[in-house]
Design a protein around this motif. Structure first.
Motif, PDB file in Angstrom:
ATOM      1  N   GLU A  42      20.199  28.441  14.756  1.00 49.77           N
ATOM      2  CA  GLU A  42      20.269  29.766  15.139  1.00 49.77           C
ATOM      3  C   GLU A  42      20.118  29.919  16.566  1.00 49.77           C
ATOM      4  N   SER A  43      19.334  29.043  17.280  1.00 47.96           N
ATOM      5  CA  SER A  43      18.982  29.079  18.976  1.00 47.96           C
ATOM      6  C   SER A  43      20.344  28.642  19.539  1.00 47.96           C
ATOM      7  N   PHE A  44      21.164  27.608  18.836  1.00 49.18           N
ATOM      8  CA  PHE A  44      22.293  27.100  19.306  1.00 49.18           C
ATOM      9  C   PHE A  44      23.424  28.320  19.272  1.00 49.18           C
ATOM     10  N   MET A  45      23.357  28.874  18.298  1.00 51.45           N
ATOM     11  CA  MET A  45      24.515  29.855  17.973  1.00 51.45           C
ATOM     12  C   MET A  45      24.305  31.440  18.819  1.00 51.45           C
ATOM     13  N   ASP A  46      22.843  31.671  19.232  1.00 53.46           N
ATOM     14  CA  ASP A  46      22.695  32.745  20.143  1.00 53.46           C
ATOM     15  C   ASP A  46      23.009  32.112  21.462  1.00 53.46           C
ATOM     16  N   ARG A  47      22.870  30.896  21.929  1.00 50.62           N
ATOM     17  CA  ARG A  47      23.312  30.578  23.172  1.00 50.62           C
ATOM     18  C   ARG A  47      24.734  30.316  23.244  1.00 50.62           C
ATOM     19  N   LEU A  48      25.592  30.170  22.279  1.00 51.75           N
ATOM     20  CA  LEU A  48      26.895  29.964  22.086  1.00 51.75           C
ATOM     21  C   LEU A  48      27.470  31.651  22.372  1.00 51.75           C
ATOM     22  N   ARG A  49      27.066  32.506  21.526  1.00 49.14           N
ATOM     23  CA  ARG A  49      27.305  33.885  21.625  1.00 49.14           C
ATOM     24  C   ARG A  49      27.196  34.448  23.038  1.00 49.14           C
ATOM     25  N   ALA A  50      25.859  34.055  23.716  1.00 52.66           N
ATOM     26  CA  ALA A  50      25.844  34.455  24.938  1.00 52.66           C
ATOM     27  C   ALA A  50      26.707  33.858  25.829  1.00 52.66           C
ATOM     28  N   ALA A  51      27.009  32.651  25.859  1.00 51.81           N
ATOM     29  CA  ALA A  51      28.093  31.975  26.748  1.00 51.81           C
ATOM     30  C   ALA A  51      29.592  32.827  26.587  1.00 51.81           C
ATOM     31  N   LYS A  52      29.955  33.031  25.338  1.00 51.23           N
ATOM     32  CA  LYS A  52      30.988  33.796  24.959  1.00 51.23           C
ATOM     33  C   LYS A  52      30.882  35.026  25.612  1.00 51.23           C
ATOM     34  N   ASP A  53      30.064  35.677  25.378  1.00 52.12           N
ATOM     35  CA  ASP A  53      30.011  37.099  25.955  1.00 52.12           C
ATOM     36  C   ASP A  53      29.921  37.125  27.503  1.00 52.12           C
ATOM     37  N   GLN A  54      29.306  36.065  28.038  1.00 48.87           N
ATOM     38  CA  GLN A  54      29.472  36.050  29.486  1.00 48.87           C
ATOM     39  C   GLN A  54      30.675  35.867  30.228  1.00 48.87           C
ATOM     40  N   THR A  55      31.589  34.722  29.406  1.00 50.34           N
ATOM     41  CA  THR A  55      32.772  34.596  29.744  1.00 50.34           C
ATOM     42  C   THR A  55      33.686  35.741  29.604  1.00 50.34           C
ATOM     43  N   GLU A  56      33.683  36.552  28.372  1.00 48.71           N
ATOM     44  CA  GLU A  56      34.395  37.685  28.390  1.00 48.71           C
ATOM     45  C   GLU A  56      34.014  38.607  29.391  1.00 48.71           C
ATOM     46  N   PHE A  57      32.774  38.798  29.709  1.00 41.95           N
ATOM     47  CA  PHE A  57      32.444  40.028  30.816  1.00 41.95           C
ATOM     48  C   PHE A  57      32.912  39.380  32.005  1.00 41.95           C
ATOM     49  N   ASP A  58      32.627  37.962  32.557  1.00 44.36           N
ATOM     50  CA  ASP A  58      33.277  37.566  33.834  1.00 44.36           C
ATOM     51  C   ASP A  58      34.869  37.869  33.699  1.00 44.36           C
ATOM     52  N   GLU A  59      35.529  37.604  32.735  1.00 45.36           N
ATOM     53  CA  GLU A  59      37.012  37.535  32.727  1.00 45.36           C
ATOM     54  C   GLU A  59      37.461  39.316  32.745  1.00 45.36           C
ATOM     55  N   PHE A  60      36.627  40.233  32.226  1.00 44.96           N
ATOM     56  CA  PHE A  60      36.949  41.521  32.384  1.00 44.96           C
ATOM     57  C   PHE A  60      36.689  42.169  33.869  1.00 44.96           C
ATOM     58  N   MET A  61      35.565  41.511  34.634  1.00 39.48           N
ATOM     59  CA  MET A  61      35.168  41.785  35.746  1.00 39.48           C
ATOM     60  C   MET A  61      36.331  41.289  36.611  1.00 39.48           C
ATOM     61  N   LYS A  62      37.076  40.082  36.493  1.00 32.76           N
ATOM     62  CA  LYS A  62      37.811  39.428  37.307  1.00 32.76           C
ATOM     63  C   LYS A  62      39.131  40.632  37.227  1.00 32.76           C
ATOM     64  N   ASP A  63      39.314  40.917  35.955  1.00 33.34           N
ATOM     65  CA  ASP A  63      40.809  41.713  35.825  1.00 33.34           C
ATOM     66  C   ASP A  63      40.510  42.924  36.661  1.00 33.34           C
ATOM     67  N   ARG A  64      39.427  43.656  36.366  1.00 30.57           N
ATOM     68  CA  ARG A  64      39.011  44.978  37.110  1.00 30.57           C
ATOM     69  C   ARG A  64      39.047  44.964  38.518  1.00 30.57           C
ATOM     70  N   SER A  65      38.552  43.795  39.025  1.00 33.49           N
ATOM     71  CA  SER A  65      38.599  43.562  40.472  1.00 33.49           C
ATOM     72  C   SER A  65      39.994  43.266  40.951  1.00 33.49           C
ATOM     73  N   ARG A  66      40.738  42.743  40.270  1.00 35.52           N
ATOM     74  CA  ARG A  66      42.209  42.181  40.415  1.00 35.52           C
ATOM     75  C   ARG A  66      43.023  43.678  40.465  1.00 35.52           C
ATOM     76  N   LYS A  67      42.891  44.576  39.397  1.00 36.84           N
ATOM     77  CA  LYS A  67      43.600  45.824  39.424  1.00 36.84           C
ATOM     78  C   LYS A  67      43.239  46.565  40.464  1.00 36.84           C
ATOM     79  N   THR A  68      41.917  46.771  40.787  1.00 38.81           N
ATOM     80  CA  THR A  68      41.545  47.647  41.905  1.00 38.81           C
ATOM     81  C   THR A  68      42.167  47.168  43.207  1.00 38.81           C
ATOM     82  N   HIS A  69      41.948  45.859  43.187  1.00 38.17           N
ATOM     83  CA  HIS A  69      42.662  45.172  44.534  1.00 38.17           C
ATOM     84  C   HIS A  69      44.272  45.635  44.588  1.00 38.17           C
ATOM     85  N   ASP A  70      44.931  45.548  43.627  1.00 36.64           N
ATOM     86  CA  ASP A  70      46.368  45.939  43.348  1.00 36.64           C
ATOM     87  C   ASP A  70      46.638  47.159  43.701  1.00 36.64           C
TER      88      ASP A  70
END
Length: 116
Positions: A81-109
């Protein structure tokens, strides 16, 4: 639906009759055949836990083994369960980072288009 009890099965059966009567009839027959209609327990599941922590078999060799195995399984479950929590947190962080990168790219464009 077994976790929700007999009421969920009855609601599904009634809904089945309302939507398409053969479906409701099939659910009724299934509930009678599987003994879900007449079970006394809230949970209609047929699977019951065969091992209880407080129940001793009386076998002095088996009881300590059983207790240690159950303890080990609980520890493994907590680790998983601890492993799954860390995995979900890492996935969420990756998705958030991708969102922020897209947002930054759109703002820059947009900024680059407005300058031109």
């Amino acid at each position: 639906m077994d976790r929700r009890g007999k009421g969920a099965w009855l609601a599904a059966m009634v809904l089945g009759f309302v939507l398409f009567w053969p479906l409701g009839l099939a659910l009724l027959f299934y509930m009678i055949w599987s003994n879900r209609m007449f079970s006394n327990s809230k949970s209609c599941s047929r699977t019951k836990s065969f091992y209880r922590r407080d129940a001793a078999s009386g076998n002095t060799a088996f009881d300590p083994y059983n207790a240690s195995t159950l303890r080990r399984l609980e520890e493994e479950q907590l680790e998983f369960e601890s492993f799954m929590d860390r995995l979900r947190a890492a996935k969420d962080q990756t998705e958030f980072d991708e969102f922020m990168k897209d947002r930054s790219r759109k703002t820059h464009d947009k900024a680059a288009q407005s300058e031109a």
